[in-house]
Design an enzyme around this catalytic site. Structure first.
Site, PDB file in Angstrom:
ATOM      1  N   LYS A   1       0.892  -1.062   0.111  1.00  0.00           N
ATOM      2  CA  LYS A   1      -0.033   0.010  -0.150  1.00  0.00           C
ATOM      3  C   LYS A   1       0.924   1.240  -0.175  1.00  0.00           C
ATOM      4  CE  LYS A   1      -3.173   2.498   3.134  1.00  0.00           C
ATOM      5  NZ  LYS A   1      -4.153   2.424   4.244  1.00  0.00           N
TER       6      LYS A   1
HETATM    7  C1  5RP Z   1      -1.528   5.092   7.902  1.00  0.00           C
HETATM    8  C2  5RP Z   1      -2.275   4.288   7.138  1.00  0.00           C
HETATM    9  C3  5RP Z   1      -3.821   4.687   7.596  1.00  0.00           C
HETATM   10  O1  5RP Z   1      -4.036   4.440   8.997  1.00  0.00           O
HETATM   11  C4  5RP Z   1      -4.948   4.663   6.639  1.00  0.00           C
HETATM   12  O2  5RP Z   1      -5.040   3.129   6.383  1.00  0.00           O
HETATM   13  C5  5RP Z   1      -4.646   5.301   5.418  1.00  0.00           C
HETATM   14  O3  5RP Z   1      -5.891   5.587   4.802  1.00  0.00           O
HETATM   15  P1  5RP Z   1      -6.334   7.011   3.948  1.00  0.00           P
HETATM   16  O4  5RP Z   1      -5.175   7.684   3.969  1.00  0.00           O
HETATM   17  O5  5RP Z   1      -6.971   6.649   2.848  1.00  0.00           O
HETATM   18  O6  5RP Z   1      -7.051   7.596   5.203  1.00  0.00           O
HETATM   19  O7  5RP Z   1      -2.168   3.356   6.326  1.00  0.00           O
HETATM   20  O8  5RP Z   1      -0.037   4.742   7.003  1.00  0.00           O
END
Ligand code: 5RP
Length: 275
Positions: free
Chosen positions: A187
């Site tokens: 991610k």
């Molecule tokens: C931090 C993360 C977050 O907790 C979250 O999953 C991010 O999601 P978004 O940016 O779409 O709110 O992964 O690194």
């Protein structure tokens, strides 16, 4: 000798079955894409705007998500065990938004508890380029070793520090490193020339939504990421902080699984909002 090799290969296939099955519950085999709903923010941000009443926000979104990314506390307290959705459990943390070392994360959940919770994957954040990068990278490899023992995929999250650039050079470095260290999915953030991040990373890449932006812009970003080869999104704030979260997740889903354009997706959002 041949029988021995056959037996070893056969055994490996059987051992890989759980890993492949879990991955295919998250990344849908029909198109190789996924809509992950990220609601793990409380692990370092506490009652994040939009998630104060977690279950009231998240439950209506579940029918439109392929997987749910959250903490074990949120899972146990807010999500019913009879819900039919693959869980991506956050297993890194230990720092807060008001602390001195944001994102100097360690392992916060044992693999035993992840198995007890019947999760489909675990997520771990790394911070490449920070003073403590080694700690987060070794944490990732430890989690990969433990998770692979049980056929559980690992989603590496390439966190970015406050003063770091979210550019293609940095994100392709961090994403490739995560994959080389054993992550099964990555991610990361969307950036200019994002295609290079995907092309140089040997495992599926999904994008985070990042800070809340106007719905049209967030939809364009998701669309561009898919055009550049991303396998989907792991989106949080741009969904649950939207004026109409159900409309937003439906619109994102149309981009990911139905190849909708940003305009078509925005129309889906507007229709739901005006209901
Ligand atoms: C931090 C993360 C977050 O907790 C979250 O999953 C991010 O999601 P978004 O940016 O779409 O709110 O992964 O690194």
């Amino acid at each position: 000798m041949r029988d021995f090799i056959k037996e070893v290969i056969g055994r490996k296939f059987i051992m890989d079955w759980g890993m492949k099955n879990r991955l295919s519950r998250i990344i849908k085999p029909k198109d190789g894409r996924t809509v992950m709903l990220a609601v793990d923010h409380g692990y370092f941000m506490g009652p994040t705007t939009g998630l104060e009443k977690f279950d009231e926000m998240v439950n209506p979104l579940l029918p439109y998500a392929d997987a749910l990314m959250l903490t074990r506390g949120a899972l146990r307290n807010y999500i019913s065990p009879d819900v039919d959705i693959p869980i991506i459990l956050r297993v890194s943390g230990g720092t807060s938004i008001i602390g001195k070392e944001l994102l100097h994360e360690g392992i916060i959940v044992s693999m035993e508890d992840a198995i007890r919770l019947n999760v489909s994957a675990v997520a771990f954040s790394i911070l490449v380029g920070a003073e403590f990068e080694r700690d987060t990278l070794l944490g990732l490899t430890q989690v990969v070793d433990e998770a692979e023992r049980y056929g559980i995929p690992v989603l590496a999250v390439t966190a970015v520090g406050r003063d770091m650039a979210k550019d293609v050079k940095y994100l392709s470095l961090a994403s490739r490193m995560a994959a080389e260290l054993g992550a099964h999915m990555v991610k990361t953030y969307y950036c200019e020339n994002f295609g290079k991040v995907v092309e140089t990373c040997p495992v599926p890449v999904v994008i985070a939504g990042g800070k809340k932006q106007p719905e049209k812009d967030a939809l364009k970003m998701a669309y561009n990421a898919i055009q550049d080869g991303a396998s989907g999104v792991d989106m949080g704030r741009n969904i649950f902080q939207s004026e109409c979260p159900v409309g937003m997740i439906k619109a994102v889903r149309a981009i990911i699984h139905e190849n909708a354009t940003p305009d078509e997706a925005y129309q889906i959002f507007e229709e739901e909002k005006n209901k």
